[in-house]
Design a protein around this motif. Sequence first.
Motif, PDB file in Angstrom:
ATOM      1  N   SER A  53      -0.020   5.395   8.331  1.00  0.00           N
ATOM      2  CA  SER A  53      -1.111   4.526   8.791  1.00  0.00           C
ATOM      3  C   SER A  53      -1.314   3.359   7.817  1.00  0.00           C
ATOM      4  CB  SER A  53      -2.399   5.323   8.965  1.00  0.00           C
ATOM      5  OG  SER A  53      -2.790   5.867   7.736  1.00  0.00           O
ATOM      6  N   SER A  54      -1.092   3.606   6.526  1.00  0.00           N
ATOM      7  CA  SER A  54      -1.204   2.522   5.531  1.00  0.00           C
ATOM      8  C   SER A  54      -0.115   1.479   5.756  1.00  0.00           C
ATOM      9  CB  SER A  54      -1.051   3.072   4.106  1.00  0.00           C
ATOM     10  OG  SER A  54      -2.106   3.909   3.796  1.00  0.00           O
ATOM     11  N   ALA A  94      -0.968  -0.494   8.752  1.00  0.00           N
ATOM     12  CA  ALA A  94      -2.110  -1.390   8.488  1.00  0.00           C
ATOM     13  C   ALA A  94      -1.659  -2.619   7.692  1.00  0.00           C
ATOM     14  CB  ALA A  94      -3.191  -0.633   7.725  1.00  0.00           C
ATOM     15  N   ILE A  95      -0.754  -2.429   6.740  1.00  0.00           N
ATOM     16  CA  ILE A  95      -0.255  -3.563   5.942  1.00  0.00           C
ATOM     17  C   ILE A  95       0.586  -4.481   6.829  1.00  0.00           C
ATOM     18  CG2 ILE A  95       1.325  -4.200   4.058  1.00  0.00           C
ATOM     19  CD1 ILE A  95       0.229  -1.665   2.614  1.00  0.00           C
ATOM     20  N   THR A 115      -3.643   1.256  -2.033  1.00  0.00           N
ATOM     21  CA  THR A 115      -2.691   2.269  -1.554  1.00  0.00           C
ATOM     22  C   THR A 115      -1.531   2.450  -2.541  1.00  0.00           C
ATOM     23  OG1 THR A 115      -1.372   2.949   0.363  1.00  0.00           O
ATOM     24  CG2 THR A 115      -1.318   0.617  -0.194  1.00  0.00           C
ATOM     25  N   ARG A 116      -0.627   3.352  -2.176  1.00  0.00           N
ATOM     26  CA  ARG A 116       0.560   3.596  -3.011  1.00  0.00           C
ATOM     27  C   ARG A 116       1.534   2.419  -2.902  1.00  0.00           C
ATOM     28  NH1 ARG A 116       2.942   9.344  -3.491  1.00  0.00           N
ATOM     29  NH2 ARG A 116       1.121  10.496  -4.187  1.00  0.00           N
ATOM     30  N   LEU A 129       0.083   7.643  -9.079  1.00  0.00           N
ATOM     31  CA  LEU A 129       0.209   7.000  -7.761  1.00  0.00           C
ATOM     32  C   LEU A 129      -1.023   7.245  -6.890  1.00  0.00           C
ATOM     33  CD1 LEU A 129       3.936   7.839  -6.949  1.00  0.00           C
ATOM     34  CD2 LEU A 129       3.016   5.617  -7.558  1.00  0.00           C
ATOM     35  N   ASP A 130      -1.811   8.270  -7.244  1.00  0.00           N
ATOM     36  CA  ASP A 130      -2.997   8.591  -6.442  1.00  0.00           C
ATOM     37  C   ASP A 130      -4.302   8.091  -7.067  1.00  0.00           C
ATOM     38  OD1 ASP A 130      -1.706   9.854  -4.314  1.00  0.00           O
ATOM     39  OD2 ASP A 130      -1.494  11.702  -5.455  1.00  0.00           O
ATOM     40  N   PHE A 169      -5.613   5.254  -7.045  1.00  0.00           N
ATOM     41  CA  PHE A 169      -6.358   4.309  -6.209  1.00  0.00           C
ATOM     42  C   PHE A 169      -7.439   4.997  -5.365  1.00  0.00           C
ATOM     43  CE2 PHE A 169      -3.096   5.855  -3.330  1.00  0.00           C
ATOM     44  CZ  PHE A 169      -3.724   5.879  -2.104  1.00  0.00           C
ATOM     45  N   ILE A 199      -9.428  -4.089   7.182  1.00  0.00           N
ATOM     46  CA  ILE A 199      -8.047  -3.972   6.690  1.00  0.00           C
ATOM     47  C   ILE A 199      -7.987  -2.945   5.555  1.00  0.00           C
ATOM     48  CG2 ILE A 199      -6.273  -5.212   5.355  1.00  0.00           C
ATOM     49  CD1 ILE A 199      -7.121  -7.728   7.029  1.00  0.00           C
ATOM     50  N   LYS A 229      -8.437   0.609   6.805  1.00  0.00           N
ATOM     51  CA  LYS A 229      -7.249   1.123   7.499  1.00  0.00           C
ATOM     52  C   LYS A 229      -6.135   1.438   6.502  1.00  0.00           C
ATOM     53  CE  LYS A 229      -7.928  -0.919  12.045  1.00  0.00           C
ATOM     54  NZ  LYS A 229      -7.561  -2.011  12.945  1.00  0.00           N
ATOM     55  N   ILE A 230      -5.949   0.558   5.510  1.00  0.00           N
ATOM     56  CA  ILE A 230      -4.910   0.813   4.499  1.00  0.00           C
ATOM     57  C   ILE A 230      -5.241   2.089   3.720  1.00  0.00           C
ATOM     58  CG2 ILE A 230      -3.811  -0.050   2.383  1.00  0.00           C
ATOM     59  CD1 ILE A 230      -4.161  -2.889   3.483  1.00  0.00           C
ATOM     60  N   ARG A 231      -6.515   2.243   3.388  1.00  0.00           N
ATOM     61  CA  ARG A 231      -6.942   3.427   2.624  1.00  0.00           C
ATOM     62  C   ARG A 231      -7.023   4.685   3.479  1.00  0.00           C
ATOM     63  NH1 ARG A 231      -8.909   3.678  -2.243  1.00  0.00           N
ATOM     64  NH2 ARG A 231      -9.252   1.800  -3.479  1.00  0.00           N
ATOM     65  N   GLY A 232      -7.072   4.498   4.792  1.00  0.00           N
ATOM     66  CA  GLY A 232      -7.227   5.654   5.688  1.00  0.00           C
ATOM     67  C   GLY A 232      -8.634   6.218   5.665  1.00  0.00           C
TER      68      GLY A 232
END
Lengths: 221, 217
Positions: A3-4, A7-8, A87-88, B73-74, B76, B100, B103-106
């Motif tokens: 989903s990320s 979204a990007i 995000t990652r 990596l986590d 954020f 935005i 959605k990117i972060r879920g």
Amino acid sequence: MLSSIWAIFLKDLKSELRTRYALNALLMFVVVTISMILFATAGEVISGELLSGLLWVVIFFSAMSGLSRTFVSEEDRGTVIFLQLATRPSAVYFGKLLFNLVLIFGINFFVVIAYFLTMEGFKIKSFDVFLAGLILGSLGLASASTIIAAIIAKANTKGTLYPVLSFPVLLPLLITAINMTQLSIEGAKLVETFGHLRILFSYFAVVVIASYLLFDYIWKE
Amino acid sequence: MEFKLICKDIRKSFGRLLVFESINFELTNNSSLAVAGKNGSGKSTLLKIIAGLLSPSSGEVIYQINGKKIDKLDWFKFVGFVAPYLQLYDEFTGYENLEILAKIRGVKDYKRKIEDILKRVNLYARRNDLVRGYSSGMKQRLKYACALLHDPILLILDEPTSNLDPEGVEMVWAIAEEQKKRGILIIATNEPEELKICEEVINLDELKLKAKGQIVK
């Protein structure tokens, strides 16, 4: 993660449709380059082999003029931190790759149509070979261009560095893709080009895997 | 859930220029830290290292939850960050920027959260305007909205009240007080008022003097 990535991709697509930074540059480049080829070769009979090479020259330089935008614009506008905090790194890479794939496929569709309409000597006998070469060539071009764009976005001389750095990396891909286009003009069967297809697919797979592994180091300072 | 931030012997240099060294501290839930120092002392650099945006030249930053180390990596997921050098997408509206990001972060149920946060930072009425048309104070408010959207455990504020009007400054104080109750707050500032919010203060200039062997009062 998926989903990320999506979204990007949607963010970049929406941004591009609003600002038209890359799209306008790419379309103008294609029109100007094909016009230049037409002026330079007016009245001349050009062989299919030469036209195959010229097609990929147009595709290569179009990609060079537009595909770097996806990372360079983030760096120029200072929005990199926005994504770094959201995000990652791998999600950013695949989101940008997806956007560049859509961009390069869209542009290549336009290039090929324009090429067919304007180049009289460009007669394809094996469309399956031509399409396979074009699709796999575009995949490889987008994947390599994306990671190189991420690298050069951190540099001061982005504009000149991009084609200079991309050319040696893309050379094996371009040579194979040009050969595929030549074979499609000569009427080769798809089974005869499996060697070329394997090279193109392997190139794409290797570049994507290497990029996925290296992107963390490129993305963060 | 016990969250712990550990900075172990952090040192940062750019080429030959040493920015700071020997930075050590531990923060747990319900604590706050102010980073002070002159311009160029490395406040923003330290904050970036804590947020995972920069790597230290040596030393280590560790995030722990209930004693378990969290993969870098986590990070954020746990950090909210507000800074003057954090830029937003000015071709999108304030609402779109938050959408935005969500959605990117879920972020789940993000529409309600976005509306709530926009009301909180007093941008609801201007949510459909392009960020390009926002004043610097409005952009700063939107950065707070972005930072708070996912309810971060660790909130990092670099020059927290820059560009804000008195009402905006009040909003920042309220956010800071709330953050101290439910997580960790780190502020980089030189404003005496802002330094008072935090329980602990690191002065990077004093650290440098100590490193040089000079007496610090």
